[in-house]
Each structure stands twice: as structure tokens, then as C-alpha cells.
Design a protein around this motif. Structure first.
Motif, PDB file in Angstrom:
ATOM      1  N   VAL A 143      -2.711 -17.980 -21.802  1.00  0.00           N
ATOM      2  CA  VAL A 143      -3.258 -18.979 -20.880  1.00  0.00           C
ATOM      3  C   VAL A 143      -4.782 -18.900 -20.786  1.00  0.00           C
ATOM      4  CG1 VAL A 143      -1.168 -19.182 -19.472  1.00  0.00           C
ATOM      5  CG2 VAL A 143      -2.918 -17.526 -18.802  1.00  0.00           C
ATOM      6  N   PHE A 144      -5.341 -17.707 -20.948  1.00  0.00           N
ATOM      7  CA  PHE A 144      -6.782 -17.560 -20.742  1.00  0.00           C
ATOM      8  C   PHE A 144      -7.622 -18.044 -21.926  1.00  0.00           C
ATOM      9  CE2 PHE A 144      -4.730 -14.397 -17.992  1.00  0.00           C
ATOM     10  CZ  PHE A 144      -5.093 -14.959 -16.779  1.00  0.00           C
ATOM     11  N   HIS A 195      -5.720 -14.881 -10.703  1.00  0.00           N
ATOM     12  CA  HIS A 195      -5.007 -14.953 -11.968  1.00  0.00           C
ATOM     13  C   HIS A 195      -3.913 -13.897 -12.055  1.00  0.00           C
ATOM     14  CE1 HIS A 195      -8.382 -17.433 -13.001  1.00  0.00           C
ATOM     15  NE2 HIS A 195      -9.204 -16.434 -12.741  1.00  0.00           N
ATOM     16  N   ALA A 196      -3.000 -14.097 -12.987  1.00  0.00           N
ATOM     17  CA  ALA A 196      -2.013 -13.053 -13.274  1.00  0.00           C
ATOM     18  C   ALA A 196      -1.958 -12.851 -14.774  1.00  0.00           C
ATOM     19  CB  ALA A 196      -0.639 -13.445 -12.749  1.00  0.00           C
ATOM     20  N   TYR A 197      -2.013 -11.592 -15.141  1.00  0.00           N
ATOM     21  CA  TYR A 197      -1.842 -11.236 -16.542  1.00  0.00           C
ATOM     22  C   TYR A 197      -0.406 -10.751 -16.723  1.00  0.00           C
ATOM     23  CZ  TYR A 197      -2.673  -8.847 -20.961  1.00  0.00           C
ATOM     24  OH  TYR A 197      -2.611  -8.436 -22.259  1.00  0.00           O
ATOM     25  N   TYR A 246      -7.176 -10.294 -10.854  1.00  0.00           N
ATOM     26  CA  TYR A 246      -6.011 -10.445 -11.729  1.00  0.00           C
ATOM     27  C   TYR A 246      -4.889  -9.519 -11.264  1.00  0.00           C
ATOM     28  CZ  TYR A 246      -9.201 -12.557 -15.150  1.00  0.00           C
ATOM     29  OH  TYR A 246     -10.112 -13.364 -15.775  1.00  0.00           O
ATOM     30  N   TYR A 272     -13.296 -16.875 -14.354  1.00  0.00           N
ATOM     31  CA  TYR A 272     -12.526 -15.671 -14.721  1.00  0.00           C
ATOM     32  C   TYR A 272     -13.195 -14.353 -14.360  1.00  0.00           C
ATOM     33  CZ  TYR A 272     -10.306 -19.433 -17.218  1.00  0.00           C
ATOM     34  OH  TYR A 272      -9.689 -20.626 -17.502  1.00  0.00           O
ATOM     35  N   ASP A 321      -3.307 -18.801 -15.341  1.00  0.00           N
ATOM     36  CA  ASP A 321      -4.698 -19.042 -15.014  1.00  0.00           C
ATOM     37  C   ASP A 321      -4.675 -19.631 -13.607  1.00  0.00           C
ATOM     38  OD1 ASP A 321      -7.170 -20.208 -14.602  1.00  0.00           O
ATOM     39  OD2 ASP A 321      -7.321 -21.015 -16.627  1.00  0.00           O
TER      40      ASP A 321
END
Lengths: 247, 247
Positions: free
Chosen positions: B123-124, A57-59, A239, A128, A11
Motif C-alpha cells: 500500500v505504501f 498507518h498499519a504495516y 504505524y 508517512y 495507508d
């Protein structure tokens, strides 16, 4: 020494970006801090597929590091997740050959950008998704995206501060889909320049607002100057979704 | 004076609950603070459908207050949303008759509870769903829910600290549905006692883990003692989803 590849999500809201900086909370700083603990105080250098800015963010960010610890992959996940802060999580760990490099072995990357289109702001997506409650002509945005596909010099679509000289990149896919009040824009390419996805998004938004015609995208590319493209969309809608390697 | 009804959502993570408390950040405190500004320093008392605890979210909490300001409903939304912090948002404003009361006119309430069932933590959703990566027998949970429907004395399913004497409530609906790795439990009833939804959820989780048989729910209700029900599920998975009134 073993080379370990990790897929992590984070996050971005609580970080000054991915890359380590003195006196700032960064993803790399937190991750390397955990590895130092696990390696009895020895520093372990972590390599990422690339940086992400503050609030991005990174997924599915990918990292690699070398270690002498003999821990099976499933135990690595548990160990790292128990030590990492709750805004970073490891989803996958795998041992790789020495020629694997999280950055140099990248074949393609996918970024996603989320836009919240509901009229009033939504407290749950405030960090987000980019709240954009105005009209958007999605069909025009899709038409404009066609001009961005393929191999181009993306100088017009990267930050004027970009230092890298080779601005030729290939975009394989751009997809726009809506679910409830959320518009997601998917970008898959062999690489993206500094701020490139956010400028692509900002420009496509202006197409959606009918400030820019779809066919103008071709001209903007040809101008090779940042001033012709749209605004840089805010970081918190972005993301790093997936990083692809040959396997 | 006009009576104004507001539907608001809030991210409970940053609040010590709904109700105003000295030296704590609360939803009521923030909301009343905004009304004081709008009314030139005069205090305006806000009435809610009920309290929510720290970390409990609201998607559709309802408030009312009386005001002498002559502002049309749509302008109220814009004005409040521009002054409220970004973790509280107003989604609906409407003028009501003097006999409307956010708490005493409630006909039914809906709560939802979200459980993240993926193996590694996400995390989200860390503040927005309870991470429970273990096996759950959903069919048994649905079977157990049938015993909770209808009118019962819910003494076994409320906090032992509950001061209210009448613990008879009616549950109209309990629904469990899954989307991706997220299990949502919906509860609709004429009212809920202190911690009741979280204890219902905690008990249904133990049914899902096959620690409690579905038919035991009937016995737990009959015992009229908190010690027989399951654990209180964590606050951050809970949402006050909707409050219904006669109209």
C-alpha cells in the motif's frame, strides 16, 4: 465455520481511522464490505487487534473473522486483495482455532513512529513521517526512554479522554534508529493506551529539544496526569507495525 | 532582473503532468501561480529542464525564472515552500547568470525507475513504484543494458508520436540495484526522447522475463521502429532524479 486470521497493511491517509462509522470511509467498513460481497450479501463481523486513528498507518494490523467459505489460505489472499481498495492490502492469511481472538489473544504489540529530519519538507514522506527539521539530542532521548521501560501506570501518557481505568502497561523495548534523514522510534509493549505512543513520542521529542531532562520522565510518570507530558505527536508518523500472539 | 534556478521535487500522483494546461492541475501551473502572488499579480514565465507526464515524479527537476524581487536564496526556499502545495517542494535555490537556461544548458539527466518486486501489493509504494511480482533475471537485464549504452538512434525506444526528428541520444550509464524488494534502474544520458525511459524499462523487463534475449537489443535499435521494443512501463514508477549542468 472456520476462523480466519489476516495480517493487513493500510495507508491511513484516506481513512477516518480503523473503526467503522456511519458515512465515513474506514478500514473496517471497507474490509467488511468486501466480506459481504464474498459471502453473497451476508454480513461478517471483523475483529481487529485494536483501533487506529485517522491518518495512522498499519504495516501489520491483525484481524479475524468466521466464515463458512471453503477457500484455502493462499486463495484468500488473492481474493481479498483483488476486491480491497488499493490502500488496504492483505499480506498473510491463516486458519486459526476457535480460541484465537485478534484482540484478546494479543501478547504484545509493536508501534513505530517515523520522523523526517531533513531541512526542507519532503513531498514523498509528507503523509508517512512527521517532518521535524529542528535539532534533536538523540542520546538524551535514548536515556529518557530507559525510564519508560518496564511496568508503569501510564496515566500521564494517555489522552485525558481515556475511559479505561487500568492504565498499567509494560513496555518491553524502545529503540531509536536513524537511516538517512529519517529517525524511527520503535515501541514494543503488552498494550498501549489511547494516544499513548504519540504522547510518548511528543515527550521524547521535547527531551531531544532539551526542554525536558531525561530524569524528569520518572516524575511525569508519578504525577499520573496528562498535563505533565509533552504534546501528542501527529498521527501520520505512526504505524501499527506488528501484533504478536502465542503460537 | 535576476535569473533564479530552483531544484524542486514533486509527487506526480496529483498532477496532469508538469506542463501547464487549461483546467488541469499541473506543476507548472501551481508554481507560476505562486510566483504571480509573490510578484503582486504579474505573470512570471517558468522554464523547466523538460516536461514530465502525469504520475511521473521528480526528485530533482530544475526550473528557472527571471525576477526583479531582491530576495536572498535561502529566503526564496522558505517563501516558495510556504506558498506551494504540499506535493511540490523546493530543495535548492541559486542565482544564475543570464546565459543559464534550465532546458538549453542541460548537460545530462538522470532518471530512476522503481519496481516493487514483493509478492503481494504494497500500500505504501502503490503510487511510487511499479508492482511487478514475477520472476526477473536481473543478470540478463544488466547484459541487455550494455547494448543500450553509448550513442544510438533511439527511434525504436520512443513513442511513435514523437515529433522531434533527431532521435540520436547518448546513454552514459544504466545501473540496476536492489534494496529489500525494490529494484531501481538508473539511467544517465545527454537527453531522453518522449517515453524513452519507460520503453527502455518495459523492454528490459521483457529481457528479465526471458521473452527477449539481451543481444536482440542491438537488432531492436537497428530496426528504428517502435513496434520492436517492449511495452511502455507505467508512469508512476518513474522519477526525474537529477539534472546536471556545467558549473
Amino acid at each position: 465455520m472456520k476462523r480466519i486470521k489476516c495480517v493487513i497493511s493500510y495507508d491511513g491517509s484516506g481513512f477516518s481511522g480503523y473503526q467503522i462509522q456511519p458515512n465515513k470511509r474506514t478500514v473496517q467498513g471497507e474490509f467488511e464490505g468486501v466480506l459481504v460481497k464474498m459471502h453473497g450479501g451476508n454480513e461478517i463481523k471483523v475483529h481487529a487487534s485494536g483501533r487506529t486513528d485517522a491518518n495512522v498507518h498499519a504495516y501489520g494490523q491483525v484481524l479475524h473473522f468466521d466464515t463458512s467459505l471453503a477457500i484455502p489460505s493462499t486463495k484468500w489472499i488473492k481474493a481479498l486483495n483483488s476486491l480491497l481498495p488499493d490502500d488496504i492490502a492483505v499480506s498473510h492469511v491463516q486458519q486459526e482455532d476457535k480460541d484465537f481472538h485478534a484482540r484478546f489473544s494479543v501478547v504484545s504489540k509493536e508501534y513505530r513512529y517515523k520522523i523526517s529530519r531533513q531541512q526542507e519538507r519532503d513531498v514523498f514522506s509528507r503523509d508517512y513521517a512527521y517532518h521535524f527539521p529542528y535539532e534533536l539530542n538523540i542520546e538524551r532521548m535514548r536515556e529518557a526512554a530507559q525510564y519508560l521501560l518496564g511496568t508503569h501506570d501510564f496515566t500521564s501518557f494517555c489522552s485525558a479522554k481515556t475511559e479505561i481505568e487500568d492504565r498499567i502497561r509494560t513496555i518491553y523495548e524502545i529503540e531509536l534508529f536513524q537511516y538517512n534523514n529519517e529517525l524511527t522510534m520503535r515501541f514494543v509493549g503488552n498494550g498501549f493506551l489511547y494516544n499513548m505512543v504519540r504522547i510518548l513520542v511528543g515527550t521524547l521529542i521535547e527531551v531531544g529539544q532539551e526542554k525536558i531532562f531525561p530524569a524528569q520522565i520518572k516524575e511525569i510518570l508519578e504525577k499520573k496526569s496528562r498535563i505533565y507530558a509533552g504534546k501528542t505527536a501527529p498521527a501520520h508518523g505512526l504505524y501499527l507495525w506488528q501484533v504478536n500472539y502465542d503460537n
